[in-house]
Structures are given as C-alpha cells and as structure tokens.
Write a protein that holds these residues in place. Structure first.
Motif, PDB file in Angstrom:
ATOM      1  N   ASP A  85      -1.289  -4.875   5.547  1.00 27.44           N
ATOM      2  CA  ASP A  85      -1.087  -4.367   6.773  1.00 27.44           C
ATOM      3  C   ASP A  85      -0.548  -2.946   6.755  1.00 27.44           C
ATOM      4  OD1 ASP A  85       1.740  -5.068   6.619  1.00 27.44           O
ATOM      5  OD2 ASP A  85       1.809  -5.605   8.601  1.00 27.44           O
ATOM      6  N   SER A  99       4.131  -5.903   5.688  1.00 25.78           N
ATOM      7  CA  SER A  99       4.850  -6.869   6.244  1.00 25.78           C
ATOM      8  C   SER A  99       3.988  -8.157   6.035  1.00 25.78           C
ATOM      9  CB  SER A  99       5.379  -6.560   7.604  1.00 25.78           C
ATOM     10  OG  SER A  99       4.240  -6.433   8.556  1.00 25.78           O
ATOM     11  N   SER A 132      -1.569  -9.150  14.401  1.00 23.75           N
ATOM     12  CA  SER A 132      -0.278  -8.553  14.716  1.00 23.75           C
ATOM     13  C   SER A 132      -0.616  -6.873  14.305  1.00 23.75           C
ATOM     14  CB  SER A 132       0.877  -9.035  13.725  1.00 23.75           C
ATOM     15  OG  SER A 132       0.514  -8.833  12.197  1.00 23.75           O
ATOM     16  N   PHE A 133      -1.498  -6.803  13.286  1.00 27.72           N
ATOM     17  CA  PHE A 133      -1.780  -5.336  12.896  1.00 27.72           C
ATOM     18  C   PHE A 133      -2.524  -4.405  14.285  1.00 27.72           C
ATOM     19  CE2 PHE A 133      -4.765  -2.323  11.069  1.00 27.72           C
ATOM     20  CZ  PHE A 133      -3.819  -1.681  10.327  1.00 27.72           C
ATOM     21  N   SER A 163      -0.220  -4.084  17.033  1.00 31.05           N
ATOM     22  CA  SER A 163       1.102  -3.129  16.666  1.00 31.05           C
ATOM     23  C   SER A 163       0.914  -1.669  17.019  1.00 31.05           C
ATOM     24  CB  SER A 163       1.457  -3.127  15.031  1.00 31.05           C
ATOM     25  OG  SER A 163       0.188  -2.649  14.539  1.00 31.05           O
ATOM     26  N   LYS A 174      -0.339   0.423  14.808  1.00 32.62           N
ATOM     27  CA  LYS A 174      -0.100   1.180  13.492  1.00 32.62           C
ATOM     28  C   LYS A 174      -1.436   1.929  13.393  1.00 32.62           C
ATOM     29  CE  LYS A 174       2.932  -2.307  11.072  1.00 32.62           C
ATOM     30  NZ  LYS A 174       2.803  -3.071   9.856  1.00 32.62           N
TER      31      LYS A 174
END
Length: 346
Positions: free
Chosen positions: A51, A69, A316-317, A320, A322
């Motif tokens: 990720d 992570s 989650s990626f 997030s 990001k």
C-alpha cells in the motif's frame, strides 16, 4: 491434465515454487515505472501489492517495505507492486465496457480478481524446482512487453506473453500470443513471464528491460544458461490474470465480420502489445529464504495472510486518501477508452 492435478504433482518439488494470489489494490490511470509523476498516466492499469504504491515511487528515496503498512498479496512480507493494463470489450455499436476479473482457482474471493504471482527457479511442469537462484534486491524493477507491437513479429522478442481461451476454470492449454479469435465461455487468461537473467549490477535501466535477459537458448522452459552479459540467474516472475468473458460471448454483440472484440486499455486490439510492470518490495531477505527452502507454497517460516486480510488492505488503501483521485468513468459503457484511446489494429 487438470490444474488441481498439476498442483498436487508439484507439491513434491525439491525447492521452493511460490504461487500466491494478490487482491486488487486499485484500478487507475497511474504508472510510476513508465510514466513517473504523470497524473493521470496514458492508460488504465490494475495494481496489486503493497500500500505504499504512489505516482512516483522514486527508487533513490523509496523504502517500499518500510513505507508499506500492508499488502494485498498472500505473502505478508511481500510489499512489491505488480501491475498490468486492463481489458475492455468493444461492442458492435463501438462502445467499450471494462471486462471484470476473476480470481484464480483455489483463491476465490480475492478483491477485484487481482492476479496470481509465481516465482520459479525451473520450468513449472517439466522438472522439480532444483536450481539455486538469487532474489531481486531493494530498488529492483523491470518491465516486459511493447505497447506499440501490433504484429506477431514485433511481439516475438518477448517470448512468453500469452493468452488462454478458457472453457472452464481448469483450462490451461493452447496458448496464443494474440487475442483468442473465438468466444471464451469462462474467461481469457493472460500469462506474463519476465526474463530470468540479470546483469548483476543494475537495479533498473532506461527502458526497464536492458538489465534483464532471456537464457542463451531462448525461453525459460529451455533451461539454458544465462548469457555472459547477464550471468546472474533469478527466479522467473510470472503473472496470471483472468478476465471474465462469460458475459461477452453472444455473436450478436461481436463485430459483424466476426473478428474478436477485445482491446487493451491503451487501444491495442491485436493482443500483441500485452505488457506488465514489477517493482520489488519483499521485506529484508524473506524472498531469498523462501527460494532457498524446499517447499511448495506453504513454506516454513514464510508469513502469510488470509484473503480477507488481503482484501482489508485494499479497502484501507482506497479509503485512506493516499492515492490521488482521478475523476473519470472507467467502468461504464464508454464512447472512448479512458485517456481518449480507441481500438487500433496496426
């Protein structure tokens, strides 16, 4: 031979053969290897793995395992990133629809279908895994294929980029280097095999290919020696990606002349421009330890995770923030492929 039978036969291999699934991390027009920093990049890819994937992935500053992570791959110490273009169907009316993906046999539930990744020391079906090979090093990356190839001759220097027209989940025969020309009731599987001889010095090269080579005798299956210019044997990295073509088998939807209707996200309608990218990111010496172990998939000491955990990493990626958002439709019926591409055959 059915695929499940092949898997059982390989279980007695004398060295590690790694075969594992990766859930899809993201689908976007990004390519930090060929087009670093370009947002959006020219065409859509599917990306799997760690990720810490981002738009640049500068090899001079990036510690992929340290910055990740989690990973969408089954080996939880593999924070590498693997990516390919994605497939579209061109309907008779000229519009395009993304072809969904399927997870490979025994890996049901992997988010987005993802891909199956192999690391092999020796030819998969011919002999047990016996050779000692060197794992890739931090900062290593490579590319395989030619986006501009439109003929068999142009694709010939990439000796092992193939398609299988699948009648069921066990279909593994009659590979072609161009798109299948008949309807494929289950799916189309692409197999992308990287070269296995490294120059031993460069972690990358301007074209992301020159630091790697095929064996002197041709393909990986030849089991030939590496050339003197690239003396270090590595494992063969191979991707298997399955596209679910079961909804695209009605002849009434195909072109009137009966020609095949599939096209890569960058516009190649021949299939000869199949390609793939790899950025190494295994933690510490975890890959070398596995390659040195007599095991098959379930390797002593190797850390693995469930498909549910792989999928959570993808979730989650994507939640997030990001990754930069690219506001475009890549899944609906489209007049043109994302990035403005249209199908071309020459």
């Amino acid at each position: 031979m059915h695929w499940s039978t092949i898997l059982l036969a390989l279980a007695g291999s004398s060295h590690a053969l790694i075969r594992f699934q990766c859930s899809q991390l993201v689908r976007q027009r990004l390519d930090p290897l060929v087009n670093p920093g370009m947002v959006p990049s020219p065409h859509v890819h599917q990306i799997v793995g760690g990720d810490s994937f981002n738009t640049t992935m500068d090899p001079k500053t990036k510690d992929i395992p340290g910055e990740s992570s989690c990973t969408t791959c089954q080996f939880s110490e593999d924070f590498s990133n693997y990516w390919t273009a994605i497939l579209y169907f061109k309907a008779r009316n000229g519009t395009y629809k993304r072809v969904p993906q399927l997870s490979n046999v025994l890996f049901d539930g992997a988010a987005g279908g993802g891909m199956t990744v192999y690391y092999m020391q020796d030819p998969l079906y011919d002999i047990p895994q016996q050779s000692s090979v060197k794992a890739f090093q931090p900062g290593f990356r490579m590319f395989i294929g030619d986006l501009n190839a439109r003929t068999k001759q142009e694709a010939a220097r990439f000796r092992q980029l193939t398609y299988t027209c699948m009648d069921d989940q066990n279909s593994r025969e009659q590979e072609t280097v161009a798109f299948p020309t008949r309807p494929c009731p289950y799916g189309i599987m692409t197999s992308l095999r990287f070269p296995t001889c490294w120059d031993g010095v460069n972690l990358d090269s301007p074209d992301h290919m020159a630091h790697m080579s095929y064996p002197e005798t041709g393909t990986f299956e030849s089991a030939g020696p590496c050339p003197s210019t690239h003396p270090v044997r590595t494992s063969q990295v191979m991707f298997e990606v399955i596209y679910d073509t079961s909804s695209f088998v009605d002849p009434a939807d195909w072109p009137e002349d009966g020609s095949q209707p599939f096209v890569w996200s960058f516009g190649d309608g021949t299939g000869y421009a199949n390609h793939a990218d790899y950025v190494f990111g295994w933690k510490d010496d975890s890959l070398q330890k596995i390659l040195d172990t007599k095991c098959y998939v379930n390797c002593p000491g190797a850390k693995t995770q469930s498909i549910e955990e792989m999928n959570k990493c993808a979730e989650s990626f994507q939640a997030s923030g990001k990754m930069v958002e690219i506001n475009e439709d890549i899944d609906g019926w489209l007049e043109k492929l994302p990035g403005g591409h249209v199908a071309n055959y020459s």
